[in-house]
Design an enzyme around this catalytic site. Structure first.
Site, PDB file in Angstrom:
ATOM      1  N   GLN A  69       9.154 -19.657 -40.704  1.00 25.34           N
ATOM      2  CA  GLN A  69       8.629 -20.649 -39.753  1.00 25.34           C
ATOM      3  C   GLN A  69       9.754 -21.112 -38.851  1.00 25.34           C
ATOM      4  O   GLN A  69      10.819 -21.555 -39.326  1.00 25.34           O
ATOM      5  CB  GLN A  69       8.037 -21.841 -40.512  1.00 25.34           C
ATOM      6  CG  GLN A  69       7.511 -22.958 -39.603  1.00 25.34           C
ATOM      7  CD  GLN A  69       8.529 -24.052 -39.355  1.00 25.34           C
ATOM      8  OE1 GLN A  69       9.320 -24.357 -40.251  1.00 25.34           O
ATOM      9  NE2 GLN A  69       8.534 -24.622 -38.164  1.00 25.34           N
ATOM     10  N   SER A  77      10.289 -22.669 -44.299  1.00 21.69           N
ATOM     11  CA  SER A  77      10.561 -23.579 -43.178  1.00 21.69           C
ATOM     12  C   SER A  77      11.946 -23.349 -42.585  1.00 21.69           C
ATOM     13  O   SER A  77      12.907 -23.062 -43.311  1.00 21.69           O
ATOM     14  CB  SER A  77      10.458 -25.026 -43.660  1.00 21.69           C
ATOM     15  OG  SER A  77      10.947 -25.913 -42.674  1.00 21.69           O
ATOM     16  N   PRO A 135       4.866 -23.796 -44.831  1.00 22.62           N
ATOM     17  CA  PRO A 135       6.270 -24.217 -44.723  1.00 22.62           C
ATOM     18  C   PRO A 135       6.414 -25.700 -45.011  1.00 22.62           C
ATOM     19  O   PRO A 135       5.735 -26.534 -44.413  1.00 22.62           O
ATOM     20  CB  PRO A 135       6.616 -23.911 -43.257  1.00 22.62           C
ATOM     21  CG  PRO A 135       5.306 -23.896 -42.541  1.00 22.62           C
ATOM     22  CD  PRO A 135       4.294 -23.418 -43.527  1.00 22.62           C
ATOM     23  N   LYS A 188       1.515 -21.871 -35.115  1.00 23.31           N
ATOM     24  CA  LYS A 188       0.991 -22.865 -36.063  1.00 23.31           C
ATOM     25  C   LYS A 188       0.869 -24.231 -35.386  1.00 23.31           C
ATOM     26  O   LYS A 188       1.824 -24.699 -34.763  1.00 23.31           O
ATOM     27  CB  LYS A 188       1.938 -22.980 -37.259  1.00 23.31           C
ATOM     28  CG  LYS A 188       1.594 -24.075 -38.260  1.00 23.31           C
ATOM     29  CD  LYS A 188       2.476 -23.972 -39.496  1.00 23.31           C
ATOM     30  CE  LYS A 188       2.150 -25.007 -40.550  1.00 23.31           C
ATOM     31  NZ  LYS A 188       2.690 -26.327 -40.306  1.00 23.31           N
ATOM     32  N   HIS A 207      -0.721 -30.334 -39.095  1.00 26.51           N
ATOM     33  CA  HIS A 207       0.556 -30.607 -39.759  1.00 26.51           C
ATOM     34  C   HIS A 207       0.367 -31.558 -40.956  1.00 26.51           C
ATOM     35  O   HIS A 207       1.194 -32.424 -41.216  1.00 26.51           O
ATOM     36  CB  HIS A 207       1.546 -31.213 -38.756  1.00 26.51           C
ATOM     37  CG  HIS A 207       2.990 -30.858 -39.015  1.00 26.51           C
ATOM     38  ND1 HIS A 207       3.683 -29.943 -38.270  1.00 26.51           N
ATOM     39  CD2 HIS A 207       3.877 -31.315 -39.939  1.00 26.51           C
ATOM     40  CE1 HIS A 207       4.925 -29.855 -38.713  1.00 26.51           C
ATOM     41  NE2 HIS A 207       5.070 -30.671 -39.738  1.00 26.51           N
ATOM     42  N   ASP A 266      -4.679 -24.796 -42.332  1.00 23.93           N
ATOM     43  CA  ASP A 266      -4.191 -25.606 -43.442  1.00 23.93           C
ATOM     44  C   ASP A 266      -4.525 -27.062 -43.207  1.00 23.93           C
ATOM     45  O   ASP A 266      -4.981 -27.460 -42.144  1.00 23.93           O
ATOM     46  CB  ASP A 266      -2.695 -25.385 -43.719  1.00 23.93           C
ATOM     47  CG  ASP A 266      -1.772 -25.995 -42.662  1.00 23.93           C
ATOM     48  OD1 ASP A 266      -2.201 -26.877 -41.886  1.00 23.93           O
ATOM     49  OD2 ASP A 266      -0.593 -25.585 -42.624  1.00 23.93           O
ATOM     50  N   TYR A 298      11.201 -23.640 -35.967  1.00 25.67           N
ATOM     51  CA  TYR A 298      11.233 -24.788 -35.058  1.00 25.67           C
ATOM     52  C   TYR A 298      12.221 -24.421 -33.974  1.00 25.67           C
ATOM     53  O   TYR A 298      13.381 -24.099 -34.281  1.00 25.67           O
ATOM     54  CB  TYR A 298      11.726 -26.050 -35.778  1.00 25.67           C
ATOM     55  CG  TYR A 298      10.675 -26.812 -36.541  1.00 25.67           C
ATOM     56  CD1 TYR A 298       9.446 -27.127 -35.963  1.00 25.67           C
ATOM     57  CD2 TYR A 298      10.932 -27.246 -37.837  1.00 25.67           C
ATOM     58  CE1 TYR A 298       8.493 -27.853 -36.670  1.00 25.67           C
ATOM     59  CE2 TYR A 298       9.978 -27.978 -38.544  1.00 25.67           C
ATOM     60  CZ  TYR A 298       8.768 -28.272 -37.952  1.00 25.67           C
ATOM     61  OH  TYR A 298       7.833 -28.992 -38.647  1.00 25.67           O
ATOM     62  N   ARG A 344       0.610 -35.423 -40.360  1.00 23.26           N
ATOM     63  CA  ARG A 344       1.915 -36.100 -40.325  1.00 23.26           C
ATOM     64  C   ARG A 344       2.428 -36.386 -38.923  1.00 23.26           C
ATOM     65  O   ARG A 344       3.423 -37.078 -38.772  1.00 23.26           O
ATOM     66  CB  ARG A 344       2.959 -35.224 -41.039  1.00 23.26           C
ATOM     67  CG  ARG A 344       2.704 -35.090 -42.500  1.00 23.26           C
ATOM     68  CD  ARG A 344       3.590 -34.028 -43.113  1.00 23.26           C
ATOM     69  NE  ARG A 344       4.966 -34.425 -43.305  1.00 23.26           N
ATOM     70  CZ  ARG A 344       5.401 -35.192 -44.291  1.00 23.26           C
ATOM     71  NH1 ARG A 344       4.550 -35.668 -45.173  1.00 23.26           N
ATOM     72  NH2 ARG A 344       6.679 -35.491 -44.416  1.00 23.26           N
ATOM     73  N   THR A 382       5.958 -23.104 -35.045  1.00 25.45           N
ATOM     74  CA  THR A 382       5.215 -24.374 -35.137  1.00 25.45           C
ATOM     75  C   THR A 382       5.334 -25.113 -33.805  1.00 25.45           C
ATOM     76  O   THR A 382       6.442 -25.391 -33.340  1.00 25.45           O
ATOM     77  CB  THR A 382       5.765 -25.239 -36.281  1.00 25.45           C
ATOM     78  OG1 THR A 382       5.600 -24.512 -37.500  1.00 25.45           O
ATOM     79  CG2 THR A 382       5.014 -26.561 -36.383  1.00 25.45           C
ATOM     80  N   VAL A 386      -6.312 -28.404 -48.269  1.00 25.24           N
ATOM     81  CA  VAL A 386      -6.829 -27.374 -49.187  1.00 25.24           C
ATOM     82  C   VAL A 386      -6.322 -27.670 -50.599  1.00 25.24           C
ATOM     83  O   VAL A 386      -5.110 -27.658 -50.843  1.00 25.24           O
ATOM     84  CB  VAL A 386      -6.363 -25.960 -48.756  1.00 25.24           C
ATOM     85  CG1 VAL A 386      -6.817 -24.916 -49.767  1.00 25.24           C
ATOM     86  CG2 VAL A 386      -6.875 -25.633 -47.361  1.00 25.24           C
ATOM     87  N   ARG A 387      -7.230 -27.966 -51.500  1.00 26.55           N
ATOM     88  CA  ARG A 387      -6.840 -28.354 -52.859  1.00 26.55           C
ATOM     89  C   ARG A 387      -7.617 -27.648 -53.960  1.00 26.55           C
ATOM     90  O   ARG A 387      -7.279 -27.785 -55.129  1.00 26.55           O
ATOM     91  CB  ARG A 387      -7.029 -29.876 -53.048  1.00 26.55           C
ATOM     92  CG  ARG A 387      -6.205 -30.745 -52.120  1.00 26.55           C
ATOM     93  CD  ARG A 387      -4.706 -30.641 -52.400  1.00 26.55           C
ATOM     94  NE  ARG A 387      -3.932 -31.475 -51.511  1.00 26.55           N
ATOM     95  CZ  ARG A 387      -3.425 -31.067 -50.338  1.00 26.55           C
ATOM     96  NH1 ARG A 387      -3.605 -29.817 -49.929  1.00 26.55           N
ATOM     97  NH2 ARG A 387      -2.714 -31.879 -49.577  1.00 26.55           N
TER      98      ARG A 387
END
Ligand code: FNR
Length: 381
Positions: A155, A124, A95, A250, A274, A305, A157, A277, A183, A308-309
């Site tokens: 997701q 999100s 999200p 999450k 997150h 998460d 909030y 962040r 989350t 991850v690239r």
């Protein structure tokens, strides 16, 4: 070459994807020129000195893999089942709020790309397109492509007023979302980023927004409505009782909280900080994953998460016990560079790198990935 782009108007999305965009890192390098400087900083930044943000990547880079030779790869695939639903690959779009910051089509383009690549999406609460429209966009894309459609999760909030949270859950259920992702890693949520005109929290229109200001000599955080509204464990129990959908929590980073979430009815856990962040100094999600895997002993699926690239990141996460990974910022990079085809390309790159990594490791299916593919420096001769 892109010089200082901060003062110039951002480039529009590309109509054709150039051949030099080969990895997610290529997209990241290209994306800055396609976004307004403020939006770019907002997407890329981490909390504080960005120790956690950097560690999310560095921790993946510290893990080393071991191949198994001459494996039988016939019949290989990347599919798995999660919460009773088939996923073509263990890769979901995390999200990410306000995707219209990156592209006028925002979450619509993201959802169409995911439908095209058969990838799960977590929308999100703070999407810039209403959740109902995203469900329709995903379904129309799947119909046009003749696919069954990829899993769509919502997701949540928690809102200050439970009636508003209940309303969001009911809307997500009615629109066909298949899971609720709650989350819980942002006890207090505030941002200094000002949204540009035309971008808003589309799902929350008409709901009051908790404003927070602190003045010198006055209350800072404690004792303010913002702190008093911070979600508690009883709220998780309330969400569990409010939805019939699978509930995934999450933002868990400790074995104790993971166990407690399961005791409160969580059907799955996303190990996450997150994307670095929220609080600087937290460990990388991939570093805390093994202890949580051990504590839960398979009770519920664990996803992760943060950083991850590449396909090798994904095999590392799965070898360490994750059932799937979520990808955050790269979807914004894909959107900014080329809209829907950009996100679809990002997903294709990850799936191609995943299959290549599995083949080189000697793993025909995800179930073959485990401790045997991890190099342990302490045991190495
Ligand atoms: C996020 N993330 C996030 N998470 C969430 O649960 N709800 C949200 O609305 C958002 N919004 C959001 C906006 C932006 C700009 C970013 C970068 C991140 C966190 C996100 O779901 C995910 O946990 C991280 O992005 C994963 O890290 P990577 O893949 O970005 O390194």
């Amino acid at each position: 070459m892109v010089d200082d782009v901060s003062d110039s108007a951002p480039l529009g999305p590309l109509a054709v994807i150039p051949p030099d965009l080969v990895t997610l890192a290529d997209y990241e390098a290209r994306a800055e020129a396609h976004m307004p400087a403020g939006s770019w900083r907002h997407v890329q930044e981490g909390a504080g000195r960005e120790l956690t943000l950097r560690d999310n990547r560095a921790a993946f880079d510290r893990v080393r893999l071991l191949p198994r030779a001459l494996a039988d790869l016939r019949g290989g695939h990347t599919a798995s089942d999660l919460f009773g639903r088939r996923h073509a690959a263990p890769i979901l779009l995390a999200p990410i709020a306000y995707q219209c910051l990156a592209h006028p089509e925002g979450e619509r383009a993201m959802a169409r790309a995911a439908a095209a690549l058969d990838a799960g999406v977590v929308l999100s609460t703070l999407s810039s397109v209403p959740l109902e429209e995203i469900a329709i966009a995903a379904r129309q894309a799947a119909d046009a492509l003749g696919t069954g459609g990829a899993p769509l999760w919502f997701q949540l909030y928690l809102q200050e007023d439970r009636a508003h949270s209940a309303d969001l859950i009911a809307r997500a259920e009615a629109a066909g979302y298949e899971a609720i992702v709650l989350t819980i890693d942002t006890a207090v949520k505030r941002s200094s980023f000002t949204l540009p005109a035309g971008v808003d929290a589309a799902n929350l229109r008409g709901m009051p927004k908790l404003r927070h200001t602190s003045t010198p000599g006055g209350r800072i955080l404690f004792g303010t409505p913002l702190a008093d509204a911070a979600p508690r464990w009883e709220d998780l129990a309330w969400v569990r009782a409010t939805t019939r959908l699978p509930l995934i929590v999450k933002g868990i980073l400790t074995p104790d909280d993971a166990r407690r979430a399961v005791e409160h009815g969580a059907d799955g856990i996303i190990v996450s900080n997150h994307g670095g962040r929220v609080l600087d100094g937290l460990p990388a999600a991939i570093d805390v994953l093994p202890a949580i895997v051990e504590a839960l002993a398979g009770a519920v699926p664990l996803l992760m998460d943060g950083g991850v690239r590449t396909g090798t990141d994904i095999v590392k996460a799965l070898a360490l016990g994750a059932a799937a990974v979520l990808v955050g910022r790269p979807q914004i990079h894909g959107l900014a560079v080329a809209g829907m085809p950009g996100v679809a390309h990002i997903l294709h790159i990850l799936r191609a790198e995943l299959e290549m990594a599995m083949a080189q490791l000697g793993c025909a299916t995800l179930a073959d990935l485990g401790g045997g593919q991890l190099w342990d420096a302490r045991r190495a001769g």
